[in-house]
Design a protein around this motif. Structure first.
Motif, PDB file in Angstrom:
ATOM      1  N   UNK A 227      54.026  21.308  24.068  1.00 48.89           N
ATOM      2  CA  UNK A 227      54.681  21.473  25.425  1.00 48.89           C
ATOM      3  C   UNK A 227      55.483  22.575  25.751  1.00 48.89           C
ATOM      4  N   UNK A 228      55.867  23.092  24.557  1.00 43.33           N
ATOM      5  CA  UNK A 228      57.235  24.239  24.607  1.00 43.33           C
ATOM      6  C   UNK A 228      56.457  25.414  24.265  1.00 43.33           C
ATOM      7  N   UNK A 229      55.298  25.454  23.786  1.00 44.06           N
ATOM      8  CA  UNK A 229      54.598  26.813  23.227  1.00 44.06           C
ATOM      9  C   UNK A 229      53.791  27.443  24.572  1.00 44.06           C
ATOM     10  N   UNK A 230      54.096  28.625  24.838  1.00 44.86           N
ATOM     11  CA  UNK A 230      53.386  29.356  26.001  1.00 44.86           C
ATOM     12  C   UNK A 230      52.065  29.425  25.722  1.00 44.86           C
ATOM     13  N   UNK A 231      51.315  29.376  26.714  1.00 42.90           N
ATOM     14  CA  UNK A 231      49.985  29.744  26.500  1.00 42.90           C
ATOM     15  C   UNK A 231      49.457  30.945  27.362  1.00 42.90           C
ATOM     16  N   UNK A 232      48.748  31.896  26.692  1.00 45.74           N
ATOM     17  CA  UNK A 232      48.226  32.964  27.538  1.00 45.74           C
ATOM     18  C   UNK A 232      46.755  33.169  27.380  1.00 45.74           C
ATOM     19  N   UNK A 233      45.947  33.026  28.545  1.00 39.17           N
ATOM     20  CA  UNK A 233      44.568  32.808  28.546  1.00 39.17           C
ATOM     21  C   UNK A 233      43.788  33.994  28.864  1.00 39.17           C
ATOM     22  N   UNK A 234      42.630  34.256  28.633  1.00 41.25           N
ATOM     23  CA  UNK A 234      41.610  35.202  29.171  1.00 41.25           C
ATOM     24  C   UNK A 234      41.383  34.903  30.546  1.00 41.25           C
ATOM     25  N   UNK A 235      40.732  35.847  31.433  1.00 36.00           N
ATOM     26  CA  UNK A 235      40.674  35.482  32.817  1.00 36.00           C
ATOM     27  C   UNK A 235      39.632  34.474  33.113  1.00 36.00           C
ATOM     28  N   UNK A 236      38.733  34.081  32.435  1.00 37.78           N
ATOM     29  CA  UNK A 236      37.770  33.029  32.615  1.00 37.78           C
ATOM     30  C   UNK A 236      38.308  31.958  32.919  1.00 37.78           C
ATOM     31  N   UNK A 237      39.744  31.742  32.576  1.00 33.50           N
ATOM     32  CA  UNK A 237      40.431  30.462  32.796  1.00 33.50           C
ATOM     33  C   UNK A 237      40.235  30.308  34.377  1.00 33.50           C
ATOM     34  N   UNK A 238      40.183  31.245  35.186  1.00 32.98           N
ATOM     35  CA  UNK A 238      40.376  31.211  36.503  1.00 32.98           C
ATOM     36  C   UNK A 238      39.190  31.345  37.278  1.00 32.98           C
ATOM     37  N   UNK A 239      38.585  30.142  37.918  1.00 31.63           N
ATOM     38  CA  UNK A 239      37.337  30.377  38.615  1.00 31.63           C
ATOM     39  C   UNK A 239      37.255  31.577  39.849  1.00 31.63           C
ATOM     40  N   UNK A 240      38.359  32.017  40.202  1.00 34.80           N
ATOM     41  CA  UNK A 240      38.293  33.053  41.145  1.00 34.80           C
ATOM     42  C   UNK A 240      38.756  32.710  42.547  1.00 34.80           C
TER      43      UNK A 240
ATOM     44  N   UNK B  50      33.457  37.217  52.267  1.00 31.78           N
ATOM     45  CA  UNK B  50      33.189  35.775  51.736  1.00 31.78           C
ATOM     46  C   UNK B  50      31.563  35.710  52.265  1.00 31.78           C
ATOM     47  N   UNK B  51      31.353  35.724  53.360  1.00 30.30           N
ATOM     48  CA  UNK B  51      29.832  35.424  53.879  1.00 30.30           C
ATOM     49  C   UNK B  51      28.657  36.160  53.000  1.00 30.30           C
ATOM     50  N   UNK B  52      28.993  37.286  52.403  1.00 32.23           N
ATOM     51  CA  UNK B  52      28.201  37.967  51.821  1.00 32.23           C
ATOM     52  C   UNK B  52      28.103  37.335  50.327  1.00 32.23           C
ATOM     53  N   UNK B  53      29.040  36.779  49.835  1.00 32.87           N
ATOM     54  CA  UNK B  53      28.887  36.355  48.535  1.00 32.87           C
ATOM     55  C   UNK B  53      28.946  34.865  48.189  1.00 32.87           C
ATOM     56  N   UNK B  54      29.233  33.988  49.189  1.00 32.14           N
ATOM     57  CA  UNK B  54      29.341  32.585  48.816  1.00 32.14           C
ATOM     58  C   UNK B  54      28.203  31.783  48.251  1.00 32.14           C
ATOM     59  N   UNK B  55      27.204  32.455  48.414  1.00 34.29           N
ATOM     60  CA  UNK B  55      25.814  31.684  47.837  1.00 34.29           C
ATOM     61  C   UNK B  55      25.950  31.884  46.581  1.00 34.29           C
ATOM     62  N   UNK B  56      26.676  32.829  45.673  1.00 37.64           N
ATOM     63  CA  UNK B  56      26.737  33.054  44.180  1.00 37.64           C
ATOM     64  C   UNK B  56      27.507  32.143  43.600  1.00 37.64           C
ATOM     65  N   UNK B  57      27.305  31.801  42.419  1.00 33.97           N
ATOM     66  CA  UNK B  57      28.210  31.207  41.593  1.00 33.97           C
ATOM     67  C   UNK B  57      29.512  31.985  41.453  1.00 33.97           C
ATOM     68  N   UNK B  58      30.557  31.259  41.175  1.00 34.48           N
ATOM     69  CA  UNK B  58      32.007  32.077  41.016  1.00 34.48           C
ATOM     70  C   UNK B  58      31.864  32.954  39.764  1.00 34.48           C
ATOM     71  N   UNK B  59      31.077  32.540  38.556  1.00 36.05           N
ATOM     72  CA  UNK B  59      31.215  33.512  37.545  1.00 36.05           C
ATOM     73  C   UNK B  59      30.581  34.888  37.990  1.00 36.05           C
TER      74      UNK B  59
END
Length: 625
Positions: free
Chosen positions: A491-504, A540-549
Motif C-alpha cells: 500500500x505504501x509503494x508508489x506505482x508508475x504505469x504505462x499509458x494503456x492503464x487509462x482507457x482515454x 467525439x461524433x467522428x470517433x465514438x464508433x471506434x474502440x477506445x484503444x
C-alpha cells in the motif's frame, strides 16, 4: 576482374574461336559482343543481358563467361531473379579465381535482395578482395556494410564503410559515405560508443567519439562549449577523414529546411491488420485538414497500401506532384520504402523502425520508447531509485519490461526484480508475491516451522528495499492487479504505469481501484490540457464508433497533418501537438514529451509534464507496431 576485363578476355576468346567460323557469323558474334558492352556502358543493362544470353547460347565454349556477364547486367538492372537464372547455367569449376570472385559477388547481391543476410555474409567471406577491380571492391564493401546493418551489427557495418571511403572517386561520394557512417553510429547507445571506442588516433575510434559528441543534447544547446569539445576531438584525431571539410558540410546539413507542401500523399491500408488503426489516423488527419489556417490549403490524396507496393505508390504519388508523403504505417512498409527508394520527397512515416535512418525520412509514431522514458523521468524526478517491474507474459509485455529495464538502468536506477503475469487470468497473486518476495517469506516460515517443530505465529513480510513498482497493464487488468498489490502489503509503494492503464475516457466508478497510480499520456486525452478546436470532445461524433484503444491514433493523425507545415520549425523549437510536445532528434525521429497524471477519486488529475533532461544522453530502441 571487373566486367570490362571479363568482357575483354571473353572477347579475345571469341575472336580466336571465330577464326574457324564462317566470316558472316564471325562478324555477327563480334558485333553482338561489342553492342552488349555498349549497352552496359550506356546503362541499358537488360538489353546487354539479353545479348549476353544470346552469345552464351550460341558459343558453348564461352557460355559460362557470357552467362556471368548476363547475370551481372541483370543485377545492375535490378532483376535478381533473372540474374539467378543466368547463374544457374554456369559451371563454377570452369571459372578462374577472379571469375569465381565475381560470381560470389553477384550471388551476394542476389542474397541481399532476398533478405538472406547470413548467406550473403558467407559468400562475402569467400571473396579475395585484392583480386577484385576497384569498382567491384566498392560493391563488395557496400554489400558488406549493408549486410551487417541488416543484422544489427552496426559497428561492423561502419568498419566496412571506413574501408570503402578511399575507394570512392569524388568528394561528394566520400562525404555521403561519411554521413552514413556518422548517422549509423548515432543509432548506438552512448555507453556502447564510449566503452567500445578504440583509442586515438584510430579512425573508427574517431567516428565513435564524434558520434557520441553529437548525441550530447546539452552540448548542442551551448555552441561555445560544443566548439571546445570539437576542437579537442580534432586535436586527438588530426588525420581523421572527417577533418577534410566533412564536419563543416555535415553541420550545415543538420539544420533541416522545409517548405510547406502544396500536395500531400497519404499511404495507409484500407483493409487488413492495420485497417482500423489507419481509419483512426485518417479521422484525425482530415479533422486537422478541415480546421487548418494555412492560406494555401494543400491537396490530399490517399493511396491504399493493403495490396500495393509502398515503393511503387511513393513513385506514383511523386509523379502526380506530391511534395510530402505521410505514411506508411507498418514497420515492414517503412523499411521497404526506405531501403528500396531514393527519397527525393520527404516521408513522414507513422511508426518507428529500429536502426533505420535515412535522408528525407522522418519517423513519427506512438512509440513505447517515449512512454517508457517519460514515465521513468517522472519517477526519477520523484526521487525513485530502486524499482521492480510487473508486465504481462506476452511479446508486448516482455518488450516493455526490456525497455523499462534498459532505460532505468542507463539512468543509474536499479531494477531489483522483473515479473510477468498471465494476461488471460484474474488471479495475479503468484507474480505479485514473487516480485514482493512474499514467496521467500513463506519459504523461511515453512523452513523454520519444520526445523523447530513448533507452531509459530506467521505474518507475511514483503521486501522493504522497493521505492516503486513499474506496471504495464490495460485498465481492465490493472483494476484487478492493483487491489491485489495492496492486499499483499504494498500500500505504501508508489506505482508508475504505462499509458494503456487509462482507457482515454474518464470512468470514476471503475477507476476508483486505480487511485494513486501515476501514469504519463498524450495531452489529447486530457480535456483540461488539450482544449483546442480539435480536442477529443469536439471530435467525439467522428470517433465514438471506434474502440477506445484507437483513440490515441486520432491524435497521431491530427499531428501528422499539422507537422506538414511545422517541420520547418520543429528542428529548433518544440511543436505543441495533440500527442505531446514534439521535437526531432538527430536520427529524424520525432519524439514526444507527455503529460503525467495521478488517479484521484477515480479520475486522472494532472501532475506535470514529463520533462526529459535525463533522456538527452540515453538511448533505447523499439516501435509501436
Amino acid at each position: 576482374m571487373n566486367r570490362h576485363n571479363i568482357f575483354f578476355s571473353t572477347f579475345c576468346l571469341l575472336i580466336l574461336s571465330a577464326c574457324s567460323t564462317q566470316p558472316a557469323k564471325r562478324y555477327q558474334f563480334m558485333n553482338e559482343a561489342v553492342l552488349a558492352e555498349t549497352y552496359s556502358q550506356n546503362g541499358q543493362h537488360k538489353q546487354a543481358a539479353s545479348l549476353y544470353q544470346s552469345l552464351a547460347a550460341s558459343k558453348p565454349a564461352q557460355q559460362d563467361e557470357f552467362n556471368l556477364l548476363a547475370a551481372e547486367a541483370f543485377i545492375q538492372s535490378g532483376d535478381s531473379t533473372l540474374a539467378q537464372s543466368s547463374i544457374d547455367l554456369i559451371n563454377p569449376a570452369s571459372l578462374n579465381a577472379e571469375q569465381r570472385n565475381k560470381l560470389y559477388l553477384i550471388l551476394t547481391q542476389i542474397n541481399l535482395s532476398h533478405g538472406d543476410t547470413e548467406q550473403a555474409l558467407n559468400r562475402l567471406n569467400l571473396i579475395q578482395v585484392y583480386q577484385l577491380s576497384p569498382p567491384d571492391q566498392i560493391t563488395f564493401y557496400q554489400s558488406l556494410a549493408f549486410a551487417h546493418s541488416l543484422t544489427g551489427n552496426l559497428i561492423q557495418s561502419v568498419q566496412a564503410r571506413i574501408q570503402l571511403t578511399p575507394l570512392l572517386g569524388s568528394n561528394e561520394q566520400r562525404n555521403d559515405n561519411n554521413k552514413v557512417i556518422l548517422d549509423t553510429l548515432k543509432l548506438l547507445p552512448s555507453q556502447t560508443l564510449s566503452f567500445q571506442q578504440p583509442p586515438a588516433p584510430d579512425i573508427l575510434g574517431g567516428w565513435m567519439a564524434l558520434a557520441n559528441l553529437l548525441k550530447n543534447n546539452s552540448l548542442k544547446q551551448n555552441p561555445s562549449e560544443f566548439q571546445i569539445y570539437l576542437s579537442e576531438w580534432q586535436r586527438l584525431f588530426p588525420e581523421h577523414p572527417a577533418n577534410s571539410g566533412f564536419i563543416q558540410s555535415y553541420f550545415k546539413g543538420l539544420t533541416n529546411t522545409f517548405s510547406i507542401p502544396l500536395s500531400i500523399a497519404v499511404l495507409l491500408p484500407e483493409s487488413g491488420r492495420f485497417a482500423k488503426a489507419a481509419e483512426a489516423i485518417k479521422i484525425g488527419l482530415m479533422a486537422a485538414y478541415h480546421h487548418t489556417e494555412i492560406i494555401n490549403q494543400p491537396s490530399i490524396r490517399f493511396y491504399d497500401t493493403s495490396f500495393n507496393d509502398p515503393v511503387s505508390l511513393y513513385h506514383q504519388a511523386i509523379s502526380v506532384g506530391a511534395e510530402l508523403v505521410i505514411g506508411p504505417l507498418s514497420k515492414d512498409n517503412i523499411q521497404d520504402l526506405a531501403l528500396n527508394a531514393e527519397l527525393t520527397v520527404p516521408v513522414l512515416a507513422l511508426n518507428h523502425v529500429v536502426n533505420l535512418a535515412q535522408e528525407n525520412l522522418f519517423q513519427f509514431g506512438l512509440s513505447p520508447i517515449d512512454d517508457v522514458q517519460q514515465l521513468a523521468n517522472k519517477a526519477m524526478s520523484d526521487g525513485i531509485k530502486k524499482a521492480v517491474i510487473l508486465t504481462a507474459n506476452s511479446n508486448h509485455g516482455r518488450r516493455m519490461a526490456d525497455y523499462l529495464t534498459e532505460y532505468w538502468q542507463q539512468a543509474y536506477g536499479t531494477v531489483l526484480e522483473s515479473q510477468q503475469y498471465d494476461n488471460r487470468g484474474h488471479d495475479f497473486s503468484a507474480p505479485i508475491k514473487s516480485v514482493l518476495n512474499l514467496d521467500e517469506s513463506q519459504h523461511r516460515y515453512t523452513t523454520l516451522k519444520r526445523y523447530l517443530a513448533l507452531n509459530l505465529k506467521y505474518t507475511e513480510r514483503r521486501r522493504h528495499d522497493i521505492d516503486a513498482i513499474f506496471l504495464s497493464a490495460s485498465a481492465q487488468k490493472a483494476r484487478s492487479i492493483y487491489p491485489q498489490l495492496q492486499f499483499y502489503r504494498a500500500t505504501q509503494v508508489p506505482v508508475y504505469a504505462l499509458p494503456q492503464i487509462y482507457t482515454g475516457e474518464p470512468n470514476p466508478s471503475a477507476d476508483i481501484d486505480l487511485n494513486s497510480i501515476v501514469f504519463c499520456d498524450i495531452p489529447w486525452v486530457f480535456p483540461n490540457v488539450f482544449t483546442k478546436e480539435l480536442s477529443k470532445e469536439s471530435l467525439r461524433d467522428s470517433w465514438q464508433h471506434l474502440p477506445n484503444k484507437y483513440l490515441r491514433l486520432i491524435a497521431l493523425g491530427i499531428d501528422s497533418f499539422n507537422l506538414s507545415s511545422g517541420l520547418e520549425t520543429i528542428a529548433n523549437t518544440e511543436f505543441p501537438g495533440a500527442t505531446g510536445s514534439l521535437s526531432i532528434d538527430l536520427e529524424n525521429r520525432i519524439t514526444r514529451r507527455l503529460i503525467c497524471a495521478k488517479f484521484i477519486n477515480g479520475r486522472p488529475v494532472i501532475q506535470e509534464a514529463a520533462y526529459a533532461e535525463e533522456a538527452n544522453n540515453l538511448n533505447i530502441e523499439g516501435s509501436a507496431f
